[in-house]
Scaffold this active site. Structure first.
Site, PDB file in Angstrom:
ATOM      1  N   CYS A 167      -2.953 -16.614 -56.861  1.00  0.00           N
ATOM      2  CA  CYS A 167      -3.736 -16.738 -56.438  1.00  0.00           C
ATOM      3  C   CYS A 167      -3.812 -18.056 -55.907  1.00  0.00           C
ATOM      4  CB  CYS A 167      -4.775 -15.773 -56.883  1.00  0.00           C
ATOM      5  SG  CYS A 167      -4.634 -14.313 -56.638  1.00  0.00           S
ATOM      6  N   HIS A 187     -10.543 -19.349 -53.853  1.00  0.00           N
ATOM      7  CA  HIS A 187     -10.036 -18.153 -54.326  1.00  0.00           C
ATOM      8  C   HIS A 187     -11.098 -17.213 -54.295  1.00  0.00           C
ATOM      9  CE1 HIS A 187      -7.751 -15.208 -55.239  1.00  0.00           C
ATOM     10  NE2 HIS A 187      -8.311 -14.564 -56.374  1.00  0.00           N
ATOM     11  N   ASN A 214     -10.557  -9.280 -53.639  1.00  0.00           N
ATOM     12  CA  ASN A 214      -9.473 -10.386 -53.995  1.00  0.00           C
ATOM     13  C   ASN A 214      -8.659 -10.028 -53.689  1.00  0.00           C
ATOM     14  OD1 ASN A 214      -7.587 -11.467 -55.534  1.00  0.00           O
ATOM     15  ND2 ASN A 214      -8.832 -11.496 -57.169  1.00  0.00           N
TER      16      ASN A 214
END
Length: 324
Positions: free
Chosen positions: A117, A250, A280
């Site tokens: 990520c 993020h 996400n």
């Protein structure tokens, strides 16, 4: 090229998301969960899920083609393509090579980068340093992940979190240090706690590799460790947190995003909360969220924006960039 003291800046941004939108209510039919449970814990309402025949490369190409068109550069002028991803199914050729071939980029350096990520911010820093060192003049930097391929759809702690997508940036050389350029990166990791986030491997006869994480460990690390990293990136760029126009972390979890922004003290900044609509999206989340803010006109061109990626490893990277 010879080494140069020139800098770099983001020339354009774009993103791509699959057409299918999966709601919390639909997930509640698939697994023991509810809209209230999901929103209260991670802040997500919907996420985009790629079709079975829509690959990581397809999404990366979709975002990259739009970014190149918006930048107004010729594909032949691109000399570096980096794709940040942790979900490429085929080992080679790289996703970057496939993007370059599809766009007609003739002889660029191409490679994939896996920092999970944190991937896009790692890739952006790599492109910036390559340009500063004289190894490139125009780079295409992409974050793309198809997490839906690696989820246990019966595990409500993980399957409700993720979505699929891609975001891309065209990065170009500047002749001098500019206030709207890409600032110094602050990056690192805590590999001793790397087992907190895992996407394992398996043999050809075994079950598919699945994502697993210790959410409590990741949450505590994120809310206590990342605001200082963000402040350090601001210091290195010579920008006070109160001067930031936007904060794009993020998009892991709405509670993490808001805790980091509060700890940073970015009192006048727009805080990206694309996690609510997109979930996400791993390496895609930072460029995807930033691209949407720019499209909506929420950030002025040249304004300072803090980018902060973090994820498996436990890896992190932060830099202040000028809005294209």
């Amino acid at each position: 090229m010879t080494a140069t003291t020139a800098g770099s800046r983001i020339l354009s941004l774009a993103h791509h998301q699959p057409t299918r939108v999966l709601t919390n209510d639909e997930l509640a039919v698939m697994v023991d969960t509810s809209d209230e449970w999901i929103r209260s814990r991670v802040g997500i309402a919907t996420r985009h899920i790629a079709a079975q025949d829509e690959s990581v490369a397809d999404m990366a190409i979709g975002a990259a083609a739009k970014a190149v068109a918006r930048a107004g550069v010729d594909a032949a002028d691109i000399d570096l393509v980096i794709v940040a991803t942790c979900t490429a199914v085929d080992r080679m050729p790289s996703i970057a090579a496939r993007v370059a071939h599809h766009l007609g980029v003739p002889e660029a350096a191409v490679f994939d980068l896996n920092a999970a990520c944190a991937g896009f911010t790692y890739a952006l820093a790599t492109a910036d340093m390559t340009i500063r060192g004289g190894g490139s003049s125009t780079a295409l930097v992409i974050g793309a992940d198809k997490m839906s391929d690696f989820l246990d759809w019966q595990d409500r702690t993980s399957c409700v979190i993720f979505g699929d997508g891609a975001g891309a940036a065209v990065v170009t050389r500047t002749d001098d240090a500019r206030s709207d350029g890409i600032g110094p990166v602050v990056w690192g990791s805590q590999p001793q706690r790397g087992s907190a986030i895992v996407l394992g491997t398996t043999g050809p006869e075994g079950p598919p590799a699945l994502f697993r994480q210790d959410g409590h460990v990741v949450y505590r690390w994120a809310v206590t460790s990342l605001a200082p990293v963000a402040r350090q990136a601001c210091e290195r760029a010579g920008v006070a947190p109160a001067e930031l126009a936007a904060v794009v972390t993020h998009q892991a979890n709405l509670r993490i995003i808001e805790a980091v922004a509060k700890g940073l003290g970015a009192t006048n900044a727009v805080v990206a909360r694309d996690v609510v609509d997109s979930g996400n999206t791993s390496a895609a989340s930072v460029p995807l969220a930033l691209s949407k803010l720019v499209e909506r006109g929420e950030i002025s061109s040249g304004a300072p924006v803090l980018l902060l990626g973090f994820g498996a490893g436990l890896s992190y990277a932060a830099q202040v960039v000028g809005c294209p």
